[in-house]
Design a protein around this motif. Structure first.
Motif, PDB file in Angstrom:
ATOM      1  N   ARG A 168      83.305  87.300  11.198  1.00 22.80           N
ATOM      2  CA  ARG A 168      83.155  86.328  12.456  1.00 22.80           C
ATOM      3  C   ARG A 168      81.873  85.762  12.777  1.00 22.80           C
ATOM      4  NH1 ARG A 168      88.367  85.606  11.956  1.00 22.80           N
ATOM      5  NH2 ARG A 168      89.838  86.617  13.695  1.00 22.80           N
ATOM      6  N   THR A 169      81.706  84.950  13.589  1.00 21.09           N
ATOM      7  CA  THR A 169      80.193  84.517  14.017  1.00 21.09           C
ATOM      8  C   THR A 169      79.839  84.851  15.357  1.00 21.09           C
ATOM      9  OG1 THR A 169      80.467  82.727  12.222  1.00 21.09           O
ATOM     10  CG2 THR A 169      78.757  82.564  13.873  1.00 21.09           C
ATOM     11  N   LEU A 170      78.808  85.486  15.449  1.00 22.70           N
ATOM     12  CA  LEU A 170      78.420  85.675  16.733  1.00 22.70           C
ATOM     13  C   LEU A 170      77.014  85.163  16.983  1.00 22.70           C
ATOM     14  CD1 LEU A 170      78.978  88.808  18.854  1.00 22.70           C
ATOM     15  CD2 LEU A 170      76.508  87.940  18.512  1.00 22.70           C
ATOM     16  N   ILE A 171      76.962  84.530  18.247  1.00 22.81           N
ATOM     17  CA  ILE A 171      75.729  83.719  18.278  1.00 22.81           C
ATOM     18  C   ILE A 171      75.040  84.016  19.606  1.00 22.81           C
ATOM     19  CG2 ILE A 171      74.650  81.310  18.600  1.00 22.81           C
ATOM     20  CD1 ILE A 171      76.094  80.053  16.539  1.00 22.81           C
ATOM     21  N   LYS A 172      73.781  84.122  19.938  1.00 22.95           N
ATOM     22  CA  LYS A 172      73.189  84.391  21.073  1.00 22.95           C
ATOM     23  C   LYS A 172      72.352  83.061  21.371  1.00 22.95           C
ATOM     24  CE  LYS A 172      72.495  89.171  20.270  1.00 22.95           C
ATOM     25  NZ  LYS A 172      71.313  90.038  20.190  1.00 22.95           N
ATOM     26  N   VAL A 173      72.672  82.635  22.519  1.00 16.78           N
ATOM     27  CA  VAL A 173      72.057  81.297  23.068  1.00 16.78           C
ATOM     28  C   VAL A 173      71.057  81.630  24.325  1.00 16.78           C
ATOM     29  CG1 VAL A 173      73.953  79.743  22.288  1.00 16.78           C
ATOM     30  CG2 VAL A 173      73.846  80.391  24.417  1.00 16.78           C
ATOM     31  N   ASP A 174      70.079  80.865  24.418  1.00 13.69           N
ATOM     32  CA  ASP A 174      69.247  80.788  25.596  1.00 13.69           C
ATOM     33  C   ASP A 174      70.113  80.714  26.695  1.00 13.69           C
ATOM     34  OD1 ASP A 174      67.207  80.261  27.516  1.00 13.69           O
ATOM     35  OD2 ASP A 174      66.151  78.770  26.502  1.00 13.69           O
ATOM     36  N   PRO A 175      69.814  81.474  27.835  1.00 18.64           N
ATOM     37  CA  PRO A 175      70.583  81.460  29.060  1.00 18.64           C
ATOM     38  C   PRO A 175      70.152  80.657  30.068  1.00 18.64           C
ATOM     39  CG  PRO A 175      69.200  83.617  29.153  1.00 18.64           C
ATOM     40  CD  PRO A 175      68.919  82.682  27.823  1.00 18.64           C
TER      41      PRO A 175
END
Ligand SMILES: [Zn+2]
Length: 392
Positions: free
Chosen positions: A326-333
């Protein structure tokens, strides 16, 4: 790929005595190495590296502290490497403009594990783990160990001992592709709000366990320093703490598994940045005690507990996602709860406003609005990556 297996171990009395002895020596080495780095910097303006310290080990063992010859050489190197990692972590955070605490001297109750970083110094045979010059411990194999063991960590948890094996594994077959994506807003009142409107609640027993912890911490603070009763009270606090850690681990494993099984793309906020921007700053009184800022009071949960909870939860999801393909991404909150998920305009609101209303007709829960924005950011980021590197 690496996978870890953790088992309770039952050392004999003699072995346990030597485990404690080893832990103390490792802690002393850690503190001495930390002190050396501090002094070199303070008095000579020099920085001491991991390799400098590693190269001094043979001399220390031969001349100054001969008892260190009884500890596997690679275990001692690992102690120095831990210190080095603590420094790297410290410098990285400084560079990011944060204000981390300087690496700390480790007390008896803090330094609770040591690691064999390779195959030297131990043997796992049948039900027994043999540690050179320490002794043997029976391993409770509550599930079979798989793959090839690369490292072994021995850890004390209050009055119990554990061995964690990090094993090299073949990659498992990936899960079939899912066509559902999800954005996740980590919260205070619930653990998470999902972009499809579903929620992950904090487990109910969590709050109960925390109450016990708080009561015991208060009892501890009333006991006289150095007294026998204080020792007893401290142990009760440690036990309550351990229970919370275990409940959390168990709950998070299950929640992460569910997410990874169902969704193909999983998007979180980048927590480290959100500390600086999104959430209200902790307020302190003149004695340095933390005053309520409204955010944690709402959920009735301790802030530090939530922090630990978020970090490990994202970490767990990320490990499981990698295994499952799976793909897990963290983004600017930044502004995820201020931007309208319907039209993209910014609708300023303070923390107490739980509802998002916009002139475009968008009406929804504040956290749900944030979760939708988080998913959208993740998708955009993913598209940007695939445009830059078309062959991936
Ligand atoms: Zn709008």
């Amino acid at each position: 790929m690496r996978k870890t297996f953790r088992y309770r171990i039952y050392p004999t009395q003699e072995t346990e005595r030597k485990l404690f002895w080893t832990l103390t020596r490792c802690r002393e080495l850690y503190n001495a190495a930390l002190s050396e780095r501090k002094d070199a910097y303070k008095y000579a303006g020099k920085s001491v590296t991991y390799y400098d310290q590693q190269n001094d080990l043979p001399e220390i063992k031969a001349e100054i502290r001969q008892e260190y010859q009884d500890i596997a050489a690679h275990v001692l190197q690992d102690v120095l490497r831990r210190l080095d990692r603590a420094f790297q972590h410290f410098f990285r955070r400084c560079k990011n403009g944060e204000h981390p605490g300087f690496p700390r001297f480790q007390g008896r109750n803090r330094y609770d594990s040591f690691t064999y970083p390779d195959g030297a110094g131990w043997k796992f045979e049948g039900q027994y783990l043999h540690l050179t010059k320490i002794g043997k411990a029976k391993v409770k194999l509550h599930r079979p160990i798989e793959g090839q063991i690369k490292t072994v960590t021995i850890k004390r948890e209050v009055d119990e001992w554990y061995a964690t094996f990090s094993c090299e594994m073949e990659e498992p077959p990936k899960l079939p592709v899912s066509y559902e994506d999800i954005g996740i807003d980590l919260g205070v009142t619930h653990l998470a709000m999902l972009s499809n409107g579903e929620m992950i609640e904090h487990p109910r027993y969590y709050r109960k366990a925390q109450k016990v912890l708080e009561q015991r911490q208060q009892a501890l603070s009333r006991k006289k320093r150095g007294s026998h009763r204080r020792d007893k009270a401290r142990k009760l606090v440690a036990l309550a703490h351990r229970k919370i850690v275990r409940q959390r681990r168990d709950f998070q494993h299950k929640a992460a598994k569910k997410l990874v099984e169902r969704y193909q793309l999983i998007v979180f906020e980048d927590i480290q940045t959100s500390h600086l921007t999104g959430k209200p700053k902790p307020k302190q009184d003149e004695h340095g005690n933390y005053l309520p800022n409204g955010a944690s009071a709402k959920g009735g949960l301790n802030k530090s507990m939530l922090d630990a909870g978020w970090g490990t939860f994202v970490q767990l999801c990320s490990v499981k996602a990698a295994w499952a393909g799976r793909t897990l991404i963290k983004v600017d909150p930044k502004f995820t709860s201020q931007v309208c998920s319907g039209c993209g305009h910014i609708r300023k609101k303070d923390l107490s406003e739980r509802w998002h209303t916009c002139e475009c007709g968008c009406e929804l829960d504040r956290d749900l609005n944030a979760a939708i924005n988080i998913l959208e950011r993740g998708r955009r980021q993913l598209r940007a990556i695939s445009v830059e590197a078309p062959c991936l």
